[in-house]
Design a protein around this motif. Structure first.
Motif, PDB file in Angstrom:
ATOM      1  N   ILE A  28       1.148  -1.192  -0.120  1.00 46.76           N
ATOM      2  CA  ILE A  28      -0.334   0.014   0.407  1.00 46.76           C
ATOM      3  C   ILE A  28       0.726   1.526   0.090  1.00 46.76           C
ATOM      4  CG2 ILE A  28      -1.369   1.259   1.452  1.00 46.76           C
ATOM      5  CD1 ILE A  28      -3.207  -1.780   2.473  1.00 46.76           C
ATOM      6  N   GLY A  29       2.229   1.860   0.774  1.00 45.99           N
ATOM      7  CA  GLY A  29       3.421   2.176   0.843  1.00 45.99           C
ATOM      8  C   GLY A  29       3.836   2.454  -0.546  1.00 45.99           C
ATOM      9  N   LEU A  30       3.914   1.389  -0.658  1.00 45.49           N
ATOM     10  CA  LEU A  30       4.153   1.325  -2.910  1.00 45.49           C
ATOM     11  C   LEU A  30       3.719   2.426  -2.989  1.00 45.49           C
ATOM     12  CD1 LEU A  30       6.789   1.676  -4.269  1.00 45.49           C
ATOM     13  CD2 LEU A  30       5.645  -1.383  -4.540  1.00 45.49           C
ATOM     14  N   SER A  31       2.192   1.986  -3.344  1.00 44.03           N
ATOM     15  CA  SER A  31       1.231   2.775  -4.416  1.00 44.03           C
ATOM     16  C   SER A  31       0.922   3.905  -4.249  1.00 44.03           C
ATOM     17  CB  SER A  31       0.017   1.797  -4.228  1.00 44.03           C
ATOM     18  OG  SER A  31      -0.918   1.500  -2.665  1.00 44.03           O
ATOM     19  N   GLY A  32       1.037   4.556  -3.057  1.00 38.22           N
ATOM     20  CA  GLY A  32       1.408   6.013  -2.328  1.00 38.22           C
ATOM     21  C   GLY A  32       2.255   6.736  -2.760  1.00 38.22           C
ATOM     22  N   VAL A  33       3.895   5.795  -2.859  1.00 35.28           N
ATOM     23  CA  VAL A  33       5.239   6.269  -3.283  1.00 35.28           C
ATOM     24  C   VAL A  33       4.688   7.217  -4.170  1.00 35.28           C
ATOM     25  CG1 VAL A  33       7.195   6.179  -3.572  1.00 35.28           C
ATOM     26  CG2 VAL A  33       6.197   5.474  -1.129  1.00 35.28           C
ATOM     27  N   VAL A  34       4.523   6.172  -5.197  1.00 38.28           N
ATOM     28  CA  VAL A  34       3.880   6.275  -6.473  1.00 38.28           C
ATOM     29  C   VAL A  34       3.329   7.487  -6.900  1.00 38.28           C
ATOM     30  CG1 VAL A  34       3.111   5.232  -8.700  1.00 38.28           C
ATOM     31  CG2 VAL A  34       4.472   4.199  -7.675  1.00 38.28           C
ATOM     32  N   VAL A  35       2.074   7.443  -5.523  1.00 37.12           N
ATOM     33  CA  VAL A  35       1.256   8.782  -6.090  1.00 37.12           C
ATOM     34  C   VAL A  35       2.197   9.336  -5.932  1.00 37.12           C
ATOM     35  CG1 VAL A  35      -0.959   9.794  -5.505  1.00 37.12           C
ATOM     36  CG2 VAL A  35      -1.263   7.300  -5.954  1.00 37.12           C
ATOM     37  N   ASN A  36       2.541   9.463  -4.622  1.00 35.99           N
ATOM     38  CA  ASN A  36       3.601  11.063  -4.298  1.00 35.99           C
ATOM     39  C   ASN A  36       4.276  11.654  -4.957  1.00 35.99           C
ATOM     40  OD1 ASN A  36       5.150  12.748  -2.458  1.00 35.99           O
ATOM     41  ND2 ASN A  36       4.600  11.204  -0.513  1.00 35.99           N
ATOM     42  N   PHE A  37       5.042  10.942  -5.889  1.00 34.00           N
ATOM     43  CA  PHE A  37       6.376  11.433  -6.541  1.00 34.00           C
ATOM     44  C   PHE A  37       5.377  11.577  -8.281  1.00 34.00           C
ATOM     45  CE2 PHE A  37       8.781   8.740  -3.783  1.00 34.00           C
ATOM     46  CZ  PHE A  37      10.337   9.585  -3.695  1.00 34.00           C
ATOM     47  N   ALA A  38       4.573  11.083  -8.149  1.00 35.86           N
ATOM     48  CA  ALA A  38       3.658  11.902  -9.604  1.00 35.86           C
ATOM     49  C   ALA A  38       3.140  12.853  -9.083  1.00 35.86           C
ATOM     50  CB  ALA A  38       2.588  10.611  -9.928  1.00 35.86           C
ATOM     51  N   VAL A  39       2.842  13.143  -8.179  1.00 41.43           N
ATOM     52  CA  VAL A  39       2.802  14.233  -8.088  1.00 41.43           C
ATOM     53  C   VAL A  39       2.671  15.584  -7.338  1.00 41.43           C
ATOM     54  CG1 VAL A  39       0.828  15.829  -6.338  1.00 41.43           C
ATOM     55  CG2 VAL A  39      -0.529  13.657  -6.822  1.00 41.43           C
ATOM     56  N   PHE A  40       4.140  15.466  -7.038  1.00 37.35           N
ATOM     57  CA  PHE A  40       5.694  15.970  -6.102  1.00 37.35           C
ATOM     58  C   PHE A  40       5.514  16.876  -7.819  1.00 37.35           C
ATOM     59  CE2 PHE A  40       9.487  16.493  -5.678  1.00 37.35           C
ATOM     60  CZ  PHE A  40       9.988  17.326  -4.365  1.00 37.35           C
ATOM     61  N   TRP A  41       5.992  15.872  -8.900  1.00 41.24           N
ATOM     62  CA  TRP A  41       6.983  15.930 -10.047  1.00 41.24           C
ATOM     63  C   TRP A  41       6.385  16.763 -10.632  1.00 41.24           C
ATOM     64  CZ3 TRP A  41      12.069  15.161 -10.661  1.00 41.24           C
ATOM     65  CH2 TRP A  41      12.093  15.294 -12.169  1.00 41.24           C
ATOM     66  N   ILE A  42       4.449  16.339 -10.834  1.00 36.46           N
ATOM     67  CA  ILE A  42       3.316  17.296 -11.950  1.00 36.46           C
ATOM     68  C   ILE A  42       2.972  18.635 -11.080  1.00 36.46           C
ATOM     69  CG2 ILE A  42       1.115  17.933 -12.104  1.00 36.46           C
ATOM     70  CD1 ILE A  42       1.110  14.474 -12.663  1.00 36.46           C
TER      71      ILE A  42
END
Length: 173
Positions: A28-42
């Motif tokens: 679950i944390g990994l999926s959150g990391v993907v979301v976190n990094f994607a939103v951060f990069w955007i």
């Protein structure tokens, strides 16, 4: 009063349970990391927001997606009697985790001068690692509490005493 003749789980069995929980937490944390990094990069590259604002926005979105995974998948069998309490604690500990992560990022950017996009991502990874350990411990300890094992003699005895006290007639003057 009843007593249980079943032995308590061995340390090995309990550690295996924690290990499986840690794997679920990691997924679950990994999926959150993907979301976190994607939103951060955007936010940083697409919207041109400052790194700390971008980090806060990204972490808030990831917190929301992670709560759904924790509540409805990993900790679905945990005590959900008080969702208001659970959500309040989840947001509190998630917020502390966000402060840890943002603090590491802010320190690296504003104190150490590491301000390239890749250096910011590296600092974000370091902050996220520290915050993840904090979140795992706090979520499993205080937010998604395990239901009590009703086979424990102490709990059964305590429950029987409470029931006996409720069955007594009230004394009035």
């Amino acid at each position: 009063m009843t007593t249980s003749t079943e032995p308590r789980p061995s340390l090995n069995q309990r550690m295996r349970g924690v290990s499986l929980e840690a794997v679920g937490f990691a997924l679950i944390g990994l999926s959150g990391v993907v979301v976190n990094f994607a939103v951060f990069w955007i936010c940083v590259n697409g919207l041109g927001l400052a790194s700390l604002r971008s980090n806060i926005a990204a972490t808030v979105v990831a917190i929301a997606t992670n709560y759904l995974g924790y509540r409805y998948w990993l900790y679905k069998d945990r005590d959900a009697a008080s969702r208001k309490r659970e959500i309040t604690l989840f947001l509190l500990f998630s917020g502390i985790g966000m402060l840890i992560e943002t603090g590491v990022l802010g320190f690296s950017v504003y104190v150490l001068g590491l301000d390239s996009h890749y250096e910011q991502l590296g600092a974000k990874v370091a902050g996220l690692a520290v915050a993840t350990v904090f979140r795992f411990v706090s979520y499993r300890t205080w937010v998604f509490k395990a239901l009590p094992d009703l086979e424990e003699p102490e709990i059964v005895a305590e429950a029987e005493l409470l029931l006996a006290a409720e069955d007594r007639p009230a004394y009035t003057n």
